[in-house]
Design an enzyme around this catalytic site. Structure first.
Site, PDB file in Angstrom:
ATOM      1  N   HIS A 119     -36.335   1.114 -58.243  1.00 23.52           N
ATOM      2  CA  HIS A 119     -36.426  -0.188 -58.883  1.00 23.52           C
ATOM      3  C   HIS A 119     -36.214  -1.294 -57.847  1.00 23.52           C
ATOM      4  CE1 HIS A 119     -36.035  -3.457 -61.594  1.00 23.52           C
ATOM      5  NE2 HIS A 119     -34.785  -3.661 -61.254  1.00 23.52           N
ATOM      6  N   ARG A 169     -44.962   3.012 -59.295  1.00 21.94           N
ATOM      7  CA  ARG A 169     -43.954   2.373 -58.443  1.00 21.94           C
ATOM      8  C   ARG A 169     -43.521   3.401 -57.406  1.00 21.94           C
ATOM      9  NH1 ARG A 169     -38.540   1.462 -61.381  1.00 21.94           N
ATOM     10  NH2 ARG A 169     -38.148   3.450 -60.347  1.00 21.94           N
ATOM     11  N   TYR A 176     -34.360   9.853 -60.266  1.00 17.51           N
ATOM     12  CA  TYR A 176     -34.774  10.245 -61.625  1.00 17.51           C
ATOM     13  C   TYR A 176     -36.284  10.457 -61.735  1.00 17.51           C
ATOM     14  CZ  TYR A 176     -35.316   5.229 -61.147  1.00 17.51           C
ATOM     15  OH  TYR A 176     -35.629   3.988 -60.660  1.00 17.51           O
TER      16      TYR A 176
HETATM   17  C1  LIG Z   1     -34.715  -9.498 -70.903  1.00 19.56           C
HETATM   18  C2  LIG Z   1     -34.315  -8.653 -69.744  1.00 19.56           C
HETATM   19  N1  LIG Z   1     -33.540  -7.555 -69.934  1.00 19.56           N
HETATM   20  C3  LIG Z   1     -33.155  -6.776 -68.913  1.00 19.56           C
HETATM   21  C4  LIG Z   1     -33.515  -7.072 -67.634  1.00 19.56           C
HETATM   22  C5  LIG Z   1     -33.028  -6.208 -66.457  1.00 19.56           C
HETATM   23  N2  LIG Z   1     -34.175  -5.601 -65.763  1.00 19.56           N
HETATM   24  C6  LIG Z   1     -34.707  -6.149 -64.640  1.00 19.56           C
HETATM   25  S1  LIG Z   1     -36.093  -5.340 -64.134  1.00 19.56           S
HETATM   26  C7  LIG Z   1     -35.941  -4.194 -65.391  1.00 19.56           C
HETATM   27  C8  LIG Z   1     -36.977  -3.118 -65.532  1.00 19.56           C
HETATM   28  C9  LIG Z   1     -38.351  -3.729 -65.665  1.00 19.56           C
HETATM   29  O1  LIG Z   1     -39.311  -2.731 -65.825  1.00 19.56           O
HETATM   30  P1  LIG Z   1     -40.831  -3.142 -65.955  1.00 19.56           P
HETATM   31  O2  LIG Z   1     -40.976  -4.256 -66.951  1.00 19.56           O
HETATM   32  O3  LIG Z   1     -41.621  -1.909 -66.224  1.00 19.56           O
HETATM   33  O4  LIG Z   1     -41.218  -3.777 -64.546  1.00 19.56           O
HETATM   34  P2  LIG Z   1     -41.205  -2.986 -63.140  1.00 19.56           P
HETATM   35  O5  LIG Z   1     -39.807  -3.086 -62.600  1.00 19.56           O
HETATM   36  O6  LIG Z   1     -41.631  -1.580 -63.410  1.00 19.56           O
HETATM   37  O7  LIG Z   1     -42.193  -3.735 -62.280  1.00 19.56           O
HETATM   38  C10 LIG Z   1     -34.841  -4.477 -66.202  1.00 19.56           C
HETATM   39  C11 LIG Z   1     -34.433  -3.688 -67.385  1.00 19.56           C
HETATM   40  C12 LIG Z   1     -34.303  -8.234 -67.443  1.00 19.56           C
HETATM   41  N3  LIG Z   1     -34.698  -8.627 -66.207  1.00 19.56           N
HETATM   42  N4  LIG Z   1     -34.683  -8.987 -68.492  1.00 19.56           N
END
Ligand SMILES: Cc1ncc(C[n+]2csc(CCOP(=O)(O)OP(=O)(O)O)c2C)c(N)n1
Ligand SMILES: Cc1ncc(C[n+]2csc(CCOP(=O)(O)OP(=O)(O)O)c2C)c(N)n1
Ligand SMILES: [Mg+2]
Ligand SMILES: [Mg+2]
Lengths: 348, 324, 348, 324
Positions: C266, C262, C274
């Site tokens: 976020h 990435r 970080y």
């Molecule tokens: C069940 C749930 N818990 C918490 C969140 C909050 N949240 C949104 S994106 C994220 C991180 C996601 O990381 P990843 O699955 O690795 O996807 P990336 O953002 O790296 O594409 C979190 C914790 C969520 N969307 N759904």
């Protein structure tokens, strides 16, 4: 009322010399204790079966017949400070932790003096003084909870290990995955015994998962996984012991798959018509108690009389337990309204 | 003391309780190094260390489950939902494990589950929810929803000290929009006690959370018109402060229950039902609910504005009822 | 307003002869199409970045910078009848399925003419005519849903494959486990792309799981698992193609782990402080678009002018798309109250 | 036609819809060979085959998720929860995926989630729940709870044909305890229409499910005392038939809402709130709720009897209110 000897099973039908169970350091006395608990497990359930047929049990009755070695062997590997979360088929584990037969009998009969005072039934009760957490019906849910028990124990410097169980069917729940993954990532002292008895209610493992061994899933969490002969109480004990020691030493969780078989239906009402008869016959020969009897007798660790005496003692004890349980009244109605909240100083 | 924001009050309550009691610790996603999506715990990891600030995988059910287990062992876990909407993934653990435990086998479960709730920030359907009505039905739970800085502080401290499972819903719209003094001393706010936020004669508005400020602003506006609103801030949703609810009804005999929830099956409905059963003879008019329509929370500002109750809508409703 | 050329990235800084990407049978034209979509993916996000800085975007903005090859390569392996469930970082996948840039721009700006009419934002929209299922925010939830899409397709004899994505963080959810296990047991035509970009918001993979490769988890479900270079669009395409064909042939689900990074926070508000700087530098050199440019040019599949022309065309197109999106009004308030229920003949 | 039991009506409705429409299929645990924990689907596997009777792993969330996906593709899935209590494990899929889909992006999700609900069978806290109040708040859902054989049949057929997600809660206490005629012909019962189960003059009891029979028995008993009860069977919980509710209130001016739920946050509260807002001027007395106390469902018969509403409790409540 049960009378002496009533619930004696036929003792070790044929003593095969050389019934080979797992190697153990356990001395004779402790092996006899294992025998005691397995037999107690089965004989308590036989008594519960009687009570059920007499219409004394409220709701369903769940049996762990054929799986006693898994419950007893795994629970026996724990230390007093450890905490366990038994499921409905782990009566044996609870007995090892000091649960009295009358407690379970009163639970099943919804009596006033049952550990939950009649508020809940069967093995759905806990007692942290004895390191027991009550399960809830939703399968898998207790796994993250026990991971939290392990986490707390470490925070408190208690040097305890948390252990719980899951059925082959229960491994399909989201909580199995979330809980085991969390335990692995936090590296908490946790042991999960997957009790692979071939069936989830009427569903065979082949429709529950696309793999043969539940232990395979350990790799998905970066933790050790092991398959044990679930009908060999010594094998279950030794494998659990190893996992518990690793956990206590800071090595993190272990997933142990205990291969066994559910010798009755899902519950007393279920005749298990969907289970091929041959399976029962095949596994009958592997009955964990009879195998252990053959081991004890065959290896000169006990005489028939010694075993008969253990059984006779249990039988006498259970007569008293049944009498006590039956004598307990039903709970007073007003109890239904009590005990929802813990009294609080910061809340009305 | 200098006035602080609502979110600072949340942060301070967590900090003070963690300082005060070693048993308090936190579980959540990105609460460590990052200090949480809304920075509620920034600085906590350095100060309290990784043993007490536990970053977890994305596993709401396991987070709450682990908190339950730890709580049974005598710890006081606080679980942060990154957005409270994700509490839906822990629903089973909360209603079936945490809540009935005490009743079933006498074992207390002192956990707190907290996180940012509420709309008006254009978060759309999954970052704007007010989940209180999913939980006020469940025996064994307590639910609080502070609307002021002092309550955000005092109710969180109480939630942590309460030996029962408490859901603490903080309103993210208020996070940095309101300021207030932190009380001297302990500042505890008793769970289950409503607060009479404004005295009035003509009509009572019963509310909580962000809507409290809508009610107070409307009260100011209506005063000019000679309508005197009384505003009761529930603060705790379960257990409801029925005495305070009935008291204000007895006083004004006219009620509007104002909440930021879809109308059907709302907490506002429970409040109205209790009034209809227990204060009927005091009522001079129907018990009105002013909530959101029965739709998901829409994303676009024009739509969300139409969706949310606001001062204009309340003022109109009050006029309608006052002239009943 | 963006002007021609504004969003050209520096083209292939150093043309290394022999930038080795995965072997493919794809003819030149189709490889140029892959290039087009990756570039479109990035340039649309650049335009969204501009709109965000101009305060035109409502709420957060999510970027897939550095992950374009995963989205585009995987989506490109699908047939028209296939169905896909993109996540918030799969704008590229949606563009391949025929989503127009203006649609996404209007979603992010909450405009009346957006696919959801302003009711939802970002990539949270779907269109089954184009084989697109809208995600929900709760991570993991779309996995069982897409398993159900695959199940239905098979029932309907549609010979379709369902594909969706999950991040490294999302693999920790219960639905990941339940959904993948269900898909495996039912042997439905399903492909799951685990987009392993190293971070879940601020959480590194090491705190998300105790394993290095997400693909390891395939074994827990008895399905094939594969690790691919997620910054090699051809590798992603070929691996997905293979999995899609296996699924279509009745071979069941596949879990593909696409290793990528990435390159931003976020979301736009997150400066990713970080993330160790070196990681960005390291992965900058593996930029999937630049690598593909080097491949195309180095292997004589395209000339600089051809690539410039593709970019120029996109740029002109995006000017129009941005203008259109900006011109769209905000939705009328009364729309907030419409469309909760599908009209029913059996219900009031 | 010979009278059939409630559970036979459930079974027949599933059978008829599966015969009628190829798009209908079932997902559930042990519904195939075993025919379901309560044997609702026994014989279905042989007749309809494994393609349409899909045995699943123990994965409520995935079962509902898969149903949602299949429904979006044009199928009409029916998910069986072995006990409705386990719907808590699918909560997120139901409220966040199935329910808001239509509003968010126009995609309908015609699923049915059904299963045995309710107590009075000594099932304790996890096999006795009535989860309707966890779902009546969520826009996009419909919720039905039949109390008669004909409604069990007609509402299930309607639920399957409805293009929206419908939760169908069948009361396991009624399974084999009540019998009735199946209607000639289609026998559809419109979702959202209450049924005036008994006409009366003095007081209205608004109820549904197993409590309907408590109300009817109480009505018979009170008739002797010269008190004439009107009994309104809601049948559908979402959307509520507000017209029918207001009509009976206008007629008798006295209301008891009788449901088998813990009182706080109950569907009964929503009904009472609507009455308090929309029929205030017709009321001669407070709107009473007769529900369960705010405790988990206890196991022991003596406790569960104290917990559940019954004819004696209703009769007492009616006398109290009639003499208001
Ligand atoms: C069940 C749930 N818990 C918490 C969140 C909050 N949240 C949104 S994106 C994220 C991180 C996601 O990381 P990843 O699955 O690795 O996807 P990336 O953002 O790296 O594409 C979190 C914790 C969520 N969307 N759904
Ligand atoms: C989440 C959840 N879904 C469904 C059930 C209903 N149920 C009770 S036991 C059982 C089968 C369990 O099988 P398994 O996990 O293999 O344990 P075993 O009965 O073989 O010991 C089912 C489906 C449940 N208890 N929890
Ligand atoms: Mg099993
Ligand atoms: Mg990631």
């Amino acid at each position: 009322m049960a009378t002496l000897g009533k619930s004696w099973g036929p003792l070790h039908p044929k003593v095969e010399k050389g019934e080979r169970l797992a190697k153990t350091e356990l001395p004779k006395e402790r092996q006899l204790e294992l025998y005691h608990f397995m037999k107690l497990n089965r004989m308590v359930e036989d008594r519960l079966g009687n009570l059920y047929r007499q219409g004394k049990v409220v709701g369903g009755l769940y049996s762990s017949r054929g799986q006693e070695a898994t419950s007893v062997g795994s629970a026996y590997a724990l230390e007093p400070q450890d905490v366990m979360g038994p499921l409905i088929r782990n009566l044996g584990s609870m007995l090892v932790r000091g649960v009295q037969p009358r407690e379970v009998m009163m639970q099943y009969m919804a009596k006033s003096d049952s550990p939950t005072g009649g508020k809940d039934g069967n093995t759905h009760f806990g007692d942290l003084k004895r390191g027991l957490v009550a399960p809830i019906s939703m399968l898998g849910s207790v796994i993250p909870v026990m991971a939290g028990v392990a986490l707390a124990g470490r925070m408190q410097g208690k040097d305890l290990v948390a252990l719980t169980y899951i059925g082959d069917g229960g491994t399909s729940t989201g909580d199995f995955h979330e809980g085991l993954n969390l335990a692995a990532v936090l590296n908490v002292p946790f042991v999960l015994i997957a009790e692979h008895n071939g069936w989830a209610y009427s569903t065979p493992t082949s429709r529950q998962m696309r793999i043969k061994n539940i232990a395979t899933r350990a790799a998905a969490y970066g933790i050790p996984g092991e398959v044990v002969d679930g009908n060999d109480v010594l094998a279950v004990y030794e494998a659990t012991k190893k996992a518990v020691e690793r956990a206590r030493a800071g090595g993190g969780p272990t997933l142990i798959e205990s291969k066994t078989f559910r010798m009755k239906g899902h519950a007393e009402h279920d005749d298990a018509g969907y289970v091929p008869k041959e399976h029962f016959e095949e596994w009958k020969l592997k009955d964990p108690i009879e195998r252990f009897e053959r081991h004890l007798l065959g290896n000169g660790l006990a005489t028939e009389d010694e075993l008969r005496e253990i059984v006779a003692k249990i039988d006498v004890q259970l007569n008293a337990e049944v009498d006590f349980a039956l004598a307990s009244p039903m709970p007073p109605p007003e109890r239904a309204f009590e005990g929802v909240y813990e009294p609080s100083e910061v809340s009305v | 003391m200098a006035p602080v924001t609502y979110i600072e009050a949340v942060r301070q309550a967590l900090w003070d309780e963690m300082e005060k009691d070693e048993r308090v610790f936190m579980l959540g996603q990105d609460i460590g190094t990052y200090g949480g999506a809304f920075r509620v715990t920034s600085g906590f990891l350095d100060h309290f260390g990784p043993k007490r600030i536990v970053d977890t995988p994305i596993s709401e059910s396991a987070m709450v489950g682990a908190a339950i287990g730890a709580a049974m062992m005598g710890m006081l876990p606080v679980v942060e939902m990154q957005f409270i909407d994700f509490i839906s993934c822990a629903f089973n653990q909360i209603i079936n494990f945490a809540a009935p435990n005490r009743y079933r086998w006498g074992q207390k479960v002192p956990i707190v589950v907290r996180g940012p709730a509420g709309g008006n920030v254009h978060g759309s359907a999954y970052h704007s929810q007010n989940p209180e009505s999913y939980f006020h039905h469940t025996p064994g739970l307590k639910v609080v929803a502070p609307g002021t800085v002092a309550d955000a502080y005092g109710l969180l401290k109480a939630a942590i000290r309460d030996p029962n499972p408490v859901l603490y819903f903080e309103h993210k719209y208020l996070y940095r929009r309101i300021k207030g003094e932190l009380p001297e001393g302990d500042g505890l706010v008793t769970i289950g006690k409503a607060n009479l936020a404004r005295e009035g004669r003509d009509l009572s508005v019963i509310t909580y959370g962000a809507m409290l400020h809508v009610a107070l602003e409307a009260a100011g506006r209506l005063e000019a018109e000679g309508i005197s609103l009384e505003v009761l801030d529930l603060r705790t949703i379960k257990p409801l402060d029925q005495e305070a609810i009935l008291a204000t009804v007895r006083k004004t005999s006219r009620v509007i229950v104002l909440t930021e929830e879809q109308t059907t099956g709302s907490v506002a409905g429970e409040v109205a039902a209790r009034i209809a059963q227990n204060a009927f003879e005091w009522l001079d008019g129907p018990v009105h609910r002013l909530c959101c329509p029965d739709t998901p929370v829409p994303y676009s500002p024009t739509l969300e504005e139409a969706y949310l109750p606001n001062v204009d809508k309340l003022v109109a409703k009050v006029r309608e009822l006052a002239s009943y």
